[in-house]
Scaffold this motif. Structure first.
Motif, PDB file in Angstrom:
ATOM      1  N   SER A   9      -5.201  -2.492   0.027  1.00 19.93           N
ATOM      2  CA  SER A   9      -5.873  -1.348  -0.582  1.00 19.93           C
ATOM      3  C   SER A   9      -6.035  -1.610  -2.039  1.00 19.93           C
ATOM      4  CB  SER A   9      -5.459  -0.066  -0.031  1.00 19.93           C
ATOM      5  OG  SER A   9      -6.136   0.877  -0.500  1.00 19.93           O
TER       6      SER A   9
ATOM      7  N   ASN B 264       0.733  -1.097  -0.071  1.00 19.72           N
ATOM      8  CA  ASN B 264       0.000   0.075  -0.035  1.00 19.72           C
ATOM      9  C   ASN B 264       0.752   1.271  -0.073  1.00 19.72           C
ATOM     10  OD1 ASN B 264      -2.158  -1.579   0.139  1.00 19.72           O
ATOM     11  ND2 ASN B 264      -2.447  -1.632   2.223  1.00 19.72           N
TER      12      ASN B 264
ATOM     13  N   ASN C 279      -7.114   6.366   1.831  1.00 20.16           N
ATOM     14  CA  ASN C 279      -7.396   5.004   1.515  1.00 20.16           C
ATOM     15  C   ASN C 279      -6.447   3.866   2.161  1.00 20.16           C
ATOM     16  OD1 ASN C 279     -10.362   4.613   0.138  1.00 20.16           O
ATOM     17  ND2 ASN C 279      -9.262   6.164  -0.907  1.00 20.16           N
TER      18      ASN C 279
ATOM     19  N   LYS D 110      -4.258   1.325   4.132  1.00 23.12           N
ATOM     20  CA  LYS D 110      -4.422   0.455   5.314  1.00 23.12           C
ATOM     21  C   LYS D 110      -3.114  -0.305   5.578  1.00 23.12           C
ATOM     22  CE  LYS D 110      -9.050  -0.283   3.041  1.00 23.12           C
ATOM     23  NZ  LYS D 110      -9.964  -1.393   2.161  1.00 23.12           N
TER      24      LYS D 110
END
Length: 224
Positions: free
Chosen positions: A120, A72, A113, A115
């Motif tokens: 993600s 991510n 967003n 994570k």
């Protein structure tokens, strides 16, 4: 620990090969460093990020710890580095502003967003979309300006080709990543098939980028 490493290497050989492969463009870059422009040096930072990140992922995997947060982090790093590498290429001020504006929106969305304990798909998807769009804009810009004598010995052409192959090839993997990376929904065999595809495409990116970095010594004489 050595037994655990050998076991993982036997089970996931492409993971280790992919991780080690990111050294190749870095080594090529060191040999041709005096010929590299600022844009290519930033691409070297991209592969440094991959090498460090993949190494840490494998290290965490050896101890069976969560390493998804590294995947991510990649989209954030990729968007920042590709923007820094490609914006100076564009002559048009409007194109520069467009790229920077889109990069900022996508970057903020990726951060929002982000994570830690799960993948993600939003971040991975946006990263692929941004990379594909940026590479297409670069190709259009290069063909429109007609400043390159021979596109086949132009460093940025090879690097951009590798990036667009990798981004398009892993596009659908990014969309369904939350499903693919969920062990409760996908068995190891299915996951390995998708992850090995990702590794093969990354090896193509490494190969194309290494060729581009090596050809950077011809860039000055190849421009009109």
């Amino acid at each position: 620990m050595l037994d655990r490493i050998l076991l993982l290497f036997d089970k996931y050989p492409l993971d280790f090969i992919s991780q080690l492969s990111s050294i190749l463009p870095i080594v090529v870059g060191l040999f041709t460093f005096k010929h590299l422009n600022k844009n290519i040096k930033i691409i070297l930072l991209l592969f440094c990020m991959y090498f460090i990140g993949d190494t840490y992922m494998i290290w965490l995997g050896i101890f069976q710890k969560n390493n998804l947060f590294i995947l991510n982090i990649y989209p954030i790093g990729i968007i920042i580095l590709l923007t820094a590498a490609y914006v100076p290429i564009f002559i048009s001020l409007s194109a520069k502003r467009l790229v920077v504006s889109v990069a900022i929106v996508f970057l903020l969305t990726c951060i929002a967003n982000f994570k830690i304990f799960e993948i993600s798909s939003v971040d991975l998807f946006l990263c692929r979309i941004y990379t594909i769009a940026l590479m297409l804009l670069y190709f259009n810009n290069t063909l429109s300006d007609m400043r390159v004598k021979n596109i086949l010995i132009h460093s940025q052409f090879w690097i951009s080709s590798g990036l667009i192959i990798y981004a398009t090839g892993t596009f659908f993997i990014s969309i369904f990543s939350e499903f693919i990376f969920n062990p409760n929904l996908v068995d190891d065999t299915t996951f390995n098939a998708y992850w090995n595809l990702n590794n093969v495409l990354f090896l193509i990116l490494v190969a194309f980028s290494s060729i581009g970095i090596w050809l950077s010594k011809y860039d000055q004489e190849n421009l009109l």
